[in-house]
Motif scaffolding. Structure first.
Motif, PDB file in Angstrom:
ATOM      1  N   SER A 179      -3.883   8.329   0.814  1.00 28.48           N
ATOM      2  CA  SER A 179      -4.477   7.176   1.486  1.00 28.48           C
ATOM      3  C   SER A 179      -5.982   7.324   1.598  1.00 28.48           C
ATOM      4  O   SER A 179      -6.703   6.364   1.822  1.00 28.48           O
ATOM      5  CB  SER A 179      -3.871   6.995   2.880  1.00 28.48           C
ATOM      6  N   THR A 192      -4.095  10.381   9.639  1.00 28.85           N
ATOM      7  CA  THR A 192      -4.586   8.991   9.560  1.00 28.85           C
ATOM      8  C   THR A 192      -3.579   8.019  10.155  1.00 28.85           C
ATOM      9  O   THR A 192      -2.358   8.213  10.068  1.00 28.85           O
ATOM     10  CB  THR A 192      -4.929   8.549   8.119  1.00 28.85           C
ATOM     11  N   LYS A 229     -12.008   3.420  11.004  1.00 28.43           N
ATOM     12  CA  LYS A 229     -11.277   3.870   9.823  1.00 28.43           C
ATOM     13  C   LYS A 229     -12.157   4.767   8.950  1.00 28.43           C
ATOM     14  O   LYS A 229     -11.719   5.819   8.468  1.00 28.43           O
ATOM     15  CB  LYS A 229     -10.804   2.665   9.011  1.00 28.43           C
ATOM     16  N   LYS A 269      -3.099   5.060   9.114  1.00 24.72           N
ATOM     17  CA  LYS A 269      -2.392   4.315   8.076  1.00 24.72           C
ATOM     18  C   LYS A 269      -1.064   4.975   7.754  1.00 24.72           C
ATOM     19  O   LYS A 269      -0.020   4.302   7.672  1.00 24.72           O
ATOM     20  CB  LYS A 269      -3.259   4.232   6.820  1.00 24.72           C
ATOM     21  N   ASN A 270      -1.069   6.285   7.567  1.00 26.26           N
ATOM     22  CA  ASN A 270       0.182   6.996   7.330  1.00 26.26           C
ATOM     23  C   ASN A 270       1.117   6.880   8.522  1.00 26.26           C
ATOM     24  O   ASN A 270       2.334   6.749   8.368  1.00 26.26           O
ATOM     25  CB  ASN A 270      -0.102   8.457   7.019  1.00 26.26           C
ATOM     26  N   SER A 325       1.239   4.369  10.635  1.00 26.73           N
ATOM     27  CA  SER A 325       1.770   3.010  10.639  1.00 26.73           C
ATOM     28  C   SER A 325       2.905   2.847   9.646  1.00 26.73           C
ATOM     29  O   SER A 325       3.934   2.237   9.941  1.00 26.73           O
ATOM     30  CB  SER A 325       0.643   2.023  10.338  1.00 26.73           C
ATOM     31  N   GLN A 356      -5.048  -3.419  13.799  1.00 23.89           N
ATOM     32  CA  GLN A 356      -6.330  -3.643  13.102  1.00 23.89           C
ATOM     33  C   GLN A 356      -7.238  -4.604  13.856  1.00 23.89           C
ATOM     34  O   GLN A 356      -7.936  -5.421  13.272  1.00 23.89           O
ATOM     35  CB  GLN A 356      -6.080  -4.149  11.671  1.00 23.89           C
TER      36      GLN A 356
END
Length: 928
Positions: free
Chosen positions: A61, A516, A492, A518-519, A521, A286
């Motif tokens: 990512s 992170t 981010k 993102k991972n 989520s 976000q």
């Protein structure tokens, strides 16, 4: 470092060189496919093989990680003492390059195919959007056989068989270097060129994948935007996550305690106060959507956030239609302010936190679909300004949400403080001892790396060895530098930059897929939907059974009625009531005027007879009669008549309205609406007020009508006589009934029905007989008895042994004289039938005087004009105002659920109410 050496027994080589590769493990993208692939450097047997000596860029990512190229170590080359078959050996090893090239090409193709399949699985179901794409696109499969192309690609097992043994290739290169002379450096340079070519090929594939992911994101955004604009005016279905969120709202209203009914999954975010749980939720959403504070409690009630994909990044509340644009700072500030206001309003007086849930939906491109609930932060001590039971209340709220066996617990731990100070881990361990539905998140890792003396402590936390709490997965995230004005994009960037340079990753204390947001989520979304599918399948049968039982009961009890819940019944009743109000405008003017005239005369007839006609009739001549009548009519018009007329009109409107509301319409009548209609009628009438100017205008009209004495034709004269006869006969009948009650039955009834008179009735009968003698002696007797006449009657009765009170004599005289006067007036009315000729001559040269006929004509004309005026006020103004009041009452009742529950009751309503949520839940289960 991996070191590879090989002894060559056929040659005596004196070389201490070794060939090695030094590389750092890049971050790996968190995905089930990538984690399931067996990499070659993970040994599958007891004998460990050295890895391939090429530089490989793994996918992550964090796409900004630098690519590090493998460097060959300096090697000292020597010449062997024996050169037997060295050319053959050199050729055989050079020929192995074809395996290297072939393996690289096949491996790259295999990786591309797997990544393409992964990307294809992540694409949404676009069946509903086929109408957006031109028809010729869907006809491509008729000209191109895509299935053959897919089948032409080799399977994973076949590819694995084609791959060469990279370990043997490495050993061959190691042994080969010992035989190379300085003149063979050109060959080695070609090998380096091949390695670089392989690296460029791999980079090409990576760039291709990144481009495909970007195009996929843009395509999905374009489809959502077209859907949002409503192309071809086609209404699309709700997204699955929105329907699922609605089920949670329904169950929340149905069972606020979360004890038994609600077992559907959601992500419950718990953590110590100021641990950064709200920041983690904002990173997943976000957008900076939650109120901010420095150290103080900001989350005062549970906030349910439904995340879903959409063309625009917006947020809206469940009970509001306003959309907040999350790309604009002013809308973000307004949203944060609205959430804070709702939280404070939900907190009861004397409390610090609330159990009331605030529902919020956030849509935007690229958001992971899930439902999260942000709970108030767990505290260890109650500070000043807090309610004494704040700590216990927060614990009870957290337990209520976490005790759901299908709730995913997102446990947030502050990494910048000592782990021993955490309270939430013990709480989560109690609710999920096996850790089957818990995901642990360590926040503020950047501060932890700076402050923690032993980095291995962070490793112990992420590996789940420091706490007794168990979890499905462990993640480390960074949610900013602590500045409340930071944007999501800057956070981010800071997070990616930190983990790129973090020693925790460089020293392999943290794994790439554990860092992170993102991972995190992606992992939470995967876990959420997996649990959703499992739980929905478990409850689908129960919902279907409940629905079948309720539908069967409905069919047996109400076979010919539709299954309407309370809100639908209210809408149906609302339409019926509005139709009935509109029916008032269809009442004919003739009907209005007849009712108004009749009702008004019933109200004023007693006043006209007793206070106007009888006193005027006692006068000696027509001049005095007319003067008396004019004076009394003027007084009556000024003080009483207009007000009485408005009262009659208002009561008539109410009666007609009630008649339409309560009138049964045969088989279509539904008695379930009776209570609601009655309440609407009463409230509407209560709110209605007649026009204040109506009395003033009506007074002028009535005064002008009563002043007119000119009867124009014989028809009006006869109508006045008829009106007078009806009035006098009605009064005479009432008077005869009163006298009969006073004196008792006559001799016929006594003989026929065997009834007798009471003592009082006998006294009154004797008094009546004496009074009738007075009238016979003087037919022009006045309306009142003189005192000496009362004494004479009393003495005559005492002479017969009857003691009579003077008041009883006067009371009896009133009714006797009234009867005599009415009979005389009726005889006079009959004589006046031919008096219209004399009226036209003003009764000149005539002994007949018919002034009473003129009086009743004036009264009759005033009644007709008043009825006409009131009818115009009703149809033009009051009916419309009443209709407006009814609409307002219905709107108020529609917003008052307690009122609807009170007015729409019964087994039928309750059964329909039970069916509605069960059907909705069953629909969601079928959708899943």
């Amino acid at each position: 470092h991996w070191y590879a050496t090989r002894e060559i027994k056929s040659c005596n080589v004196n070389s201490n060189s070794s060939y090695g590769i030094k590389r750092k493990s890049p971050l790996q993208n968190l995905h089930l496919v990538s984690r399931s692939i067996r990499h070659p450097y993970y040994p599958s047997s007891k004998l460990q093989r050295p890895p391939l000596r090429i530089s490989i860029q793994l996918f992550s990512s964090l796409n900004r990680l630098p690519l590090r190229k493998t460097k060959l170590l300096n090697v000292k080359y020597g010449y062997p003492f024996h050169r037997n078959f060295w050319l053959a050996r050199l050729a055989s090893r050079l020929l192995k390059l074809r395996y290297l090239i072939l393996g690289s090409a096949v491996g790259g193709g295999y990786t591309a195919k797997k990544t393409y399949d992964q990307w294809k699985d992540m694409m949404p179901d676009l069946d509903e959007y086929k109408w957006i794409v031109p028809d010729f696109i869907w006809e491509l499969d008729e000209h191109i056989d895509f299935e053959k192309l897919i089948k032409a690609l080799p399977d994973a097992d076949d590819l694995a068989k084609l791959l060469p043994d990279f370990d043997k290739i490495g050993e061959s290169f190691t042994s080969l270097k010992g035989f190379f002379s300085p003149e063979t450096k050109e060959c080695l340079e070609k090998i380096d060129q091949l390695q670089e070519e392989l690296l460029r090929t791999q980079l090409k594939y990576q760039r291709m994948l990144e481009r495909l992911e970007k195009e996929n994101k843009e395509l999905r955004k374009l489809v959502l935007q077209r859907d949002d604009k409503g192309i071809h005016q086609r209404k699309l279905k709700k997204s699955l996550i929105d329907m699922y969120s609605e089920v949670l709202d329904i169950l929340s209203d149905y069972d606020a305690s979360y004890n038994t009914q609600d077992h559907l999954p959601r992500v419950v975010v718990v953590g110590d106060q100021s641990a950064g749980k709200t920041s983690v939720l904002e990173m997943i959403a976000q957008a900076r959507i939650f109120p901010r504070g420095s150290g103080e409690m900001m989350t005062r009630s549970p906030v349910k956030v439904t995340l879903s994909e959409g063309p625009h990044h917006v947020a809206l509340f469940k009970d509001s239609s306003r959309e907040f644009d999350l790309t604009k700072e002013e809308d973000l500030a307004a949203l944060r302010n609205e959430i804070e206001i709702r939280m404070r309003n939900s907190v009861k007086e004397g409390c610090t936190v609330s159990t009331e849930t605030i529902s919020l939906s956030v849509k935007g491109p690229g958001l992971q679909r899930m439902v999260l609930v942000d709970l108030p932060g767990v505290i260890s001590t109650v500070t000043s300004g807090m309610a004494p039971d704040t700590k216990e209340t927060i614990f009870s709220i957290s337990k209520a949400y976490m005790q759901n066996p299908n709730a995913i617990i997102l446990c947030i731990q502050d990494g910048s403080v000592d782990a021993e100070r955490s309270i939430v881990t013990d709480l989560v361990s109690q609710m999920d001892p096996q850790g089957k539905r818990t995901i642990f998140v360590l926040t503020k890792v950047d501060l932890a790396e700076k402050n923690v003396a032993s980095p291995s402590r962070i490793q112990q936390i992420i590996e789940g060895k420091l706490f007794p709490m168990k979890a499905l997965g462990y993640f480390a995230v960074v949610t900013g530098k602590g500045n409340s004005s930071e944007s999501i994009e800057s956070i981010k960037e800071y997070e990616e930059e930190f983990f790129q340079n973090s020693k925790l990753l460089k020293t392999c204390m943290l794994k790439a897929h554990q860092v992170t947001t993102k991972n995190l989520s992606l992992a939470v979304s995967d876990c959420f939907w997996k649990m959703v599918r499992e739980s929905v399948e478990q409850q689908a049968d129960a919902f279907k059974a409940t629905r079948f039982n309720l539908e069967t009961e409905w069919k047996n009890n109400y076979p010919r009625l539709r299954e309407l819940d309370r809100n639908e019944l209210f809408e149906k009743a609302k339409n019926e009531i509005l139709d009935e109000v509109i029916s008032l405008t269809q009442v004919t003017p003739k009907h209005w005027e007849e009712i108004l005239q009749k009702t008004l005369w019933e109200r004023v007839s007693t006043h006209v007879i007793e206070n106007i006609y009888l006193p005027a009739a006692q006068t000696m001549n027509s001049g005095t009669f007319n003067t008396t009548v004019d004076i009394k009519l003027k007084q009556w018009t000024d003080k009483q008549l207009p007000n009485k007329a408005v009262e009659v009109a208002w009561e008539t409107l109410q009666e007609e309205f009630s008649r339409f509301m309560t009138e049964q319409k045969g088989k279509e009548h539904d008695d379930i609406f009776d209570k609601l209609k009655q309440a609407v009628k009463e409230e509407s009438i209560k709110r209605h007020k007649w026009n204040e100017r109506a009395e003033d205008s009506l007074r002028v009209i009535q005064h002008n009508a009563l002043e007119d004495r000119s009867i124009s034709d014989k028809q009006q004269w006869d109508a006045a006589i008829h009106f007078m006869e009806e009035t006098l006969q009605s009064r005479l009948k009432d008077t005869e009934s009163v006298i009969e009650d006073m004196v008792g039955p006559d001799w016929k009834k006594r003989w026929l029905y065997w009834i007798g008179r009471t003592k009082e009735q006998n006294i009154r009968n004797e008094t009546k007989n004496e009074l009738e003698k007075l009238i016979k002696c003087n037919e022009e007797h006045a309306a009142y008895l003189a005192n000496d006449e009362v004494t004479t009657v009393r003495k005559n009765l005492e002479a017969r042994g009857i003691t009579v009170d003077p008041c009883l004599i006067k009371d009896t005289w009133h009714q006797i004289y009234r009867r005599y006067f009415l009979k005389t007036a009726l005889n006079h009315c009959n004589l006046c039938r031919r008096g219209f000729y004399y009226y036209q001559r003003h009764f000149v040269d005539s002994e007949l005087e018919c002034n009473d006929i003129v009086l009743f004509w004036r009264i009759q004309r005033m009644l007709a004009i008043t009825a006409n005026t009131l009818r115009q006020q009703l149809t033009n103004t009051e009916v419309r105002r009443l209709e407006k009041n009814v609409k307002e009452v219905l709107e108020d009742f529609a917003e008052d659920n307690e009122k609807k529950v009170k007015l729409l009751t019964g087994k039928r309503v309750q059964l329909a109410e039970d069916l509605k949520p069960v059907r909705h839940e069953d629909l969601i289960c079928c959708a899943y």
